[in-house]
Scaffold this active site. Structure first.
Site, short mmCIF file in Angstrom:
data_model
loop_
_atom_site.label_atom_id
_atom_site.label_comp_id
_atom_site.label_asym_id
_atom_site.label_seq_id
_atom_site.Cartn_x
_atom_site.Cartn_y
_atom_site.Cartn_z
N SER A 1 24.16 28.96 45.79
CA SER A 1 24.26 28.51 44.39
C SER A 1 23.30 27.35 44.18
O SER A 1 22.84 26.74 45.16
CB SER A 1 25.71 28.05 44.15
OG SER A 1 25.82 27.36 42.92
N TYR B 1 33.49 23.58 47.00
CA TYR B 1 32.54 24.66 46.66
C TYR B 1 31.12 24.23 47.03
O TYR B 1 30.40 24.96 47.73
CB TYR B 1 32.64 24.97 45.16
CG TYR B 1 31.73 26.08 44.69
CD1 TYR B 1 32.05 27.41 44.92
CD2 TYR B 1 30.55 25.80 44.00
CE1 TYR B 1 31.23 28.44 44.48
CE2 TYR B 1 29.72 26.82 43.55
CZ TYR B 1 30.06 28.14 43.80
OH TYR B 1 29.24 29.15 43.36
N1 LIG Z 1 28.84 32.92 38.10
C1 LIG Z 1 27.97 31.95 38.30
O1 LIG Z 1 27.52 31.29 37.34
C2 LIG Z 1 27.49 31.64 39.70
C3 LIG Z 1 26.55 30.59 39.86
C4 LIG Z 1 26.05 30.33 41.12
C5 LIG Z 1 26.47 31.07 42.21
N2 LIG Z 1 27.40 32.06 42.04
C6 LIG Z 1 27.78 32.82 43.22
O2 LIG Z 1 27.61 34.20 42.97
C7 LIG Z 1 28.54 34.95 43.76
C8 LIG Z 1 29.33 35.90 42.88
O3 LIG Z 1 30.06 35.13 41.93
P1 LIG Z 1 30.64 35.73 40.58
O4 LIG Z 1 30.31 34.77 39.52
O5 LIG Z 1 30.27 37.15 40.47
O6 LIG Z 1 32.21 35.53 40.91
P2 LIG Z 1 33.46 36.52 40.80
O7 LIG Z 1 34.64 35.65 41.00
O8 LIG Z 1 33.38 37.34 39.57
O9 LIG Z 1 33.24 37.50 42.05
C9 LIG Z 1 33.56 37.11 43.35
C10 LIG Z 1 34.16 38.31 44.05
O10 LIG Z 1 34.51 37.89 45.38
C11 LIG Z 1 35.74 38.54 45.69
N3 LIG Z 1 36.44 37.82 46.76
C12 LIG Z 1 37.08 36.63 46.71
N4 LIG Z 1 37.66 36.36 47.89
C13 LIG Z 1 37.39 37.40 48.72
C14 LIG Z 1 37.71 37.72 50.06
N5 LIG Z 1 38.48 36.89 50.82
N6 LIG Z 1 37.23 38.86 50.60
C15 LIG Z 1 36.48 39.72 49.84
N7 LIG Z 1 36.15 39.50 48.55
C16 LIG Z 1 36.61 38.34 48.00
C17 LIG Z 1 36.53 38.48 44.39
O11 LIG Z 1 37.61 39.41 44.40
C18 LIG Z 1 35.44 38.83 43.36
O12 LIG Z 1 35.35 40.21 43.13
C19 LIG Z 1 29.41 33.91 44.48
O13 LIG Z 1 28.91 33.69 45.77
C20 LIG Z 1 29.24 32.69 43.61
O14 LIG Z 1 29.52 31.49 44.30
C21 LIG Z 1 27.93 32.36 40.81
#
Ligand SMILES: NC(=O)c1ccc[n+]([C@@H]2O[C@H](COP(=O)([O-])OP(=O)(O)OC[C@H]3O[C@@H](n4cnc5c(N)ncnc54)[C@H](O)[C@@H]3O)[C@@H](O)[C@H]2O)c1
Length: 253
Positions: free
Chosen positions: A138, A150
């Site tokens: 991130s 985080y």
């Molecule tokens: N959304 C943003 O703005 C943003 C910004 C920077 C980084 N990210 C990163 O992008 C990635 C995806 O994030 P997102 O926004 O799609 O989030 P999200 O919460 O929609 O998706 C995360 C997924 O991880 C799954 N998950 C959680 N715990 C788990 C486990 N123990 N085993 C297997 N699966 C598990 C959840 O069920 C979910 O489907 C993450 O690594 C997040 O940190 C997101």
């Protein structure tokens, strides 16, 4: 297509960025195993991708489940060439509210999950003659823009990526980290994204599909000389730091 003949595992792919990554890898010709703890949603996404995709329940904090998932992918596809460690939990609370329990929960999914994933696929990638691992960090893993646990876990991913890239490079296993800024996903439902967009240099919130294209590039042989690198994709968000102070300074002069 740049991923023809390749097979991939994508964690946390039942929704959000992970689902977009699985779609893009398949669009580029890969066969994909989607993994998540959200079974129904994961099955739906796999079905919508079609024959190139299968779903398997995987809790990334459990090494036994990792071993079974990699074995199933190898037997279904013949090899495992790509792993995307995307699953994550988010937290954004004040310092005093970060309990030991919360810290452990976040690190277990984000950091331990990434470590276990790399450990589980390395033997299969050796058998395949190499591979590409993409770890989703991130902007919070480059700059102090996230919660304490985080942000710490996302910095840990950078360290795991670079160190493992050094260790596994001689075996043609490449490992890179991708650092997205704000995207519209279930994780950011409570964030005032339109207001955030109005501040960003590119004046837009990224679509997850934009980040997925970068992941597909890193998964493919087009990036064959790239390993241990950090890829920032954030619509210019990290340009804001000192600039924001300079812009507001006028009010104090
Ligand atoms: N959304 C943003 O703005 C943003 C910004 C920077 C980084 N990210 C990163 O992008 C990635 C995806 O994030 P997102 O926004 O799609 O989030 P999200 O919460 O929609 O998706 C995360 C997924 O991880 C799954 N998950 C959680 N715990 C788990 C486990 N123990 N085993 C297997 N699966 C598990 C959840 O069920 C979910 O489907 C993450 O690594 C997040 O940190 C997101």
């Amino acid at each position: 297509m740049r991923l023809d003949g390749k097979s991939a595992i994508v964690t946390g792919s039942a929704r959000g960025l992970g689902a977009s990554i699985a779609r893009d890898l398949a669009r580029e010709g890969a066969r994909v195993m989607l993994c998540d703890i959200l079974e129904e949603q994961g099955q739906d996404v796999a079905r919508s991708i079609g024959d190139a995709a299968i779903f398997r329940r995987l809790d990334v904090t459990k090494s036994g489940e990792w071993a079974d998932s990699v074995a199933e992918a190898e037997s279904a596809f013949g090899s495992v060439d790509v792993l995307v460690n995307n699953a994550a939990l988010i937290e954004q609370v004040p310092f005093d509210e970060v309990t030991e329990e919360l810290f452990r929960a976040i690190f277990e999914v984000n950091a331990l999950g990434t470590f276990l994933g790399m450990k589980a696929v390395a033997p299969a990638m050796r058998r395949a003659g190499g591979g590409s691992i993409v770890n989703i960090s991130s902007t919070a893993g480059i700059h102090s823009s996230g919660g304490l646990a985080y942000g710490g876990s996302k910095f840990a991913i950078t360290g795991l990526t670079k160190t493992a890239a050094h260790m596994l490079g001689p075996e043609k296993i490449r490992i890179n980290s991708v650092h997205p800024g704000w995207m519209r996903t279930p994780q950011t439902e409570v964030v005032p994204l339109d207001w955030v967009a109005s501040l960003l240099p590119l004046r837009t919130i990224m679509d997850t599909a934009e980040v997925a294209k970068l992941v597909s590039f890193l998964a493919s042989d087009d990036s064959s000389m790239i390993t241990g690198s950090e890829y920032l994709i954030d619509a210019g968000a990290l340009l804001m730091g000192a600039r924001d102070i300079v812009d507001r300074m006028a009010d104090h002069m």
